[in-house]
Design a protein around this motif. Structure first.
Motif, short mmCIF file in Angstrom:
data_model
loop_
_atom_site.label_atom_id
_atom_site.label_comp_id
_atom_site.label_asym_id
_atom_site.label_seq_id
_atom_site.Cartn_x
_atom_site.Cartn_y
_atom_site.Cartn_z
N GLN A 110 29.50 8.87 5.82
CA GLN A 110 28.75 10.19 5.55
C GLN A 110 28.72 10.24 3.76
OE1 GLN A 110 27.76 12.48 7.28
NE2 GLN A 110 26.57 13.70 5.68
N VAL A 111 29.87 9.72 3.00
CA VAL A 111 30.02 10.20 1.58
C VAL A 111 28.95 8.84 1.18
CG1 VAL A 111 31.44 9.27 -0.28
CG2 VAL A 111 32.10 11.00 1.48
N VAL A 112 29.35 7.39 1.52
CA VAL A 112 28.38 6.31 1.00
C VAL A 112 26.94 6.61 1.17
CG1 VAL A 112 27.71 3.90 1.47
CG2 VAL A 112 30.03 4.70 1.42
N ASN A 113 26.53 7.29 2.30
CA ASN A 113 24.82 7.38 2.49
C ASN A 113 24.52 8.60 1.76
OD1 ASN A 113 23.66 5.58 4.71
ND2 ASN A 113 25.61 5.96 5.56
N GLU A 114 25.48 9.63 1.60
CA GLU A 114 25.04 10.59 0.57
C GLU A 114 24.73 10.31 -0.76
OE1 GLU A 114 27.98 13.62 0.95
OE2 GLU A 114 27.02 14.34 3.02
N ILE A 115 25.75 9.38 -1.08
CA ILE A 115 25.48 8.64 -2.72
C ILE A 115 24.29 8.02 -2.67
CG2 ILE A 115 26.68 7.12 -4.21
CD1 ILE A 115 29.37 7.90 -3.05
N GLN A 153 21.59 8.23 -0.87
CA GLN A 153 20.33 8.90 -0.73
C GLN A 153 20.21 10.15 -2.09
OE1 GLN A 153 19.59 10.00 3.17
NE2 GLN A 153 20.49 8.63 4.00
N GLY A 154 21.29 10.05 -3.09
CA GLY A 154 21.16 10.94 -4.20
C GLY A 154 21.43 12.36 -3.73
N LEU A 155 22.13 12.47 -2.85
CA LEU A 155 22.86 13.88 -2.09
C LEU A 155 24.30 14.23 -2.81
CD1 LEU A 155 21.79 13.71 1.45
CD2 LEU A 155 20.24 14.85 -0.18
N THR A 171 26.85 12.53 -6.02
CA THR A 171 26.88 11.69 -6.88
C THR A 171 27.94 10.52 -7.02
OG1 THR A 171 28.88 12.92 -8.49
CG2 THR A 171 26.52 13.65 -8.86
N LEU A 172 27.78 9.70 -7.76
CA LEU A 172 28.89 8.53 -7.58
C LEU A 172 30.37 9.20 -8.06
CD1 LEU A 172 29.47 5.57 -6.97
CD2 LEU A 172 28.75 4.95 -9.22
N ASP A 173 30.33 9.63 -9.04
CA ASP A 173 31.53 10.46 -9.44
C ASP A 173 32.16 11.13 -8.40
OD1 ASP A 173 31.18 8.85 -11.99
OD2 ASP A 173 30.50 10.79 -13.07
N ASP A 174 31.48 12.01 -7.85
CA ASP A 174 31.84 12.76 -6.66
C ASP A 174 32.48 11.87 -5.63
OD1 ASP A 174 31.38 15.24 -8.00
OD2 ASP A 174 29.57 15.54 -6.81
N GLY A 175 31.84 11.16 -5.26
CA GLY A 175 32.10 10.01 -4.24
C GLY A 175 33.64 9.27 -4.62
N ALA A 176 33.61 9.05 -5.95
CA ALA A 176 34.71 8.27 -6.57
C ALA A 176 36.02 9.25 -6.43
CB ALA A 176 34.51 7.62 -7.71
N ALA A 177 35.59 10.53 -6.67
CA ALA A 177 36.81 11.29 -6.56
C ALA A 177 37.33 11.69 -5.21
CB ALA A 177 36.31 12.58 -7.14
N TRP A 178 36.23 11.61 -4.21
CA TRP A 178 36.76 11.57 -2.90
C TRP A 178 37.59 10.42 -2.41
CZ3 TRP A 178 35.18 8.00 0.65
CH2 TRP A 178 35.81 8.26 1.86
N ALA A 212 21.08 19.11 0.66
CA ALA A 212 22.08 20.29 0.48
C ALA A 212 21.64 21.78 0.93
CB ALA A 212 22.72 20.47 -0.94
N VAL A 213 20.28 21.84 0.64
CA VAL A 213 19.54 23.03 1.09
C VAL A 213 19.86 23.30 2.55
CG1 VAL A 213 17.48 24.36 1.02
CG2 VAL A 213 18.04 23.25 -0.87
N GLU A 214 19.55 22.04 3.56
CA GLU A 214 19.61 22.32 5.01
C GLU A 214 20.78 22.29 5.56
OE1 GLU A 214 17.67 18.43 5.68
OE2 GLU A 214 15.64 19.24 5.26
#
Length: 143
Positions: free
Chosen positions: A18-23, A25-27, A29-36, A139-141
């Motif tokens: 989920q995280v890798v694909n969200e990054i 697709q621009g959903l 940020t890379l920084d948010d993914g790195a924090a996860w 994010a809206v959906e």
């Protein structure tokens, strides 16, 4: 000390996907993914690196994808993960790097995957794709 159960490993794999694909697709940020990623246990980080490495290889990354992804990752081009991903063929084994290189490796792998997956979505999947991971809700959906 307790070992992670196989259920824990499945959860990390699903979250990683989920995280890798969200990054990619621009959903997210890379920084948010790195924090996860940083919040995972050491074993969880290794599992996530194996998963992200598998996604990158499955996306058939090229040397050009590697160079573009490394530039986006904000990791030095001379860092071990950067050098490994830009080899022809790209090297694997990112989970075997020293623990202090794991965040760099995650940033590189996800950035390179994002480049390769975007190219593949635009070339091969545009309008005809049935891959669930290419149709994440924005994010809206999301509920």
């Amino acid at each position: 000390m307790t070992e992670a159960s196989s259920e824990d490993g499945r959860v990390v794999r699903r979250e990683t996907e989920q995280v890798v694909n969200e990054i990619a697709q621009g959903l997210r940020t890379l920084d948010d993914g790195a924090a996860w990623f940083s919040g995972l246990s050491p074993a969880g980080r290794q599992d996530a690196l194996r998963e992200a490495g598998g996604y990158a290889m499955q996306a058939h990354i090229t040397v050009a994808d590697g160079r573009t992804g490394v530039a986006r990752s904000e990791v030095k081009a001379t860092a071990n993960p950067s050098v490994m991903i830009c080899m022809d063929p790209p090297r694997s084994g990112f989970a075997n790097l020293p623990a202090d290189e794991h965040v760099k490796a995650f940033r590189v792998l996800v950035s390179v995957f994002a480049v390769a997956d975007t190219r593949r979505r635009e070339m091969y999947c545009k309008g005809t794709c049935g891959h669930a991971w290419h149709h994440l809700p924005t994010a809206v959906e999301q509920p």
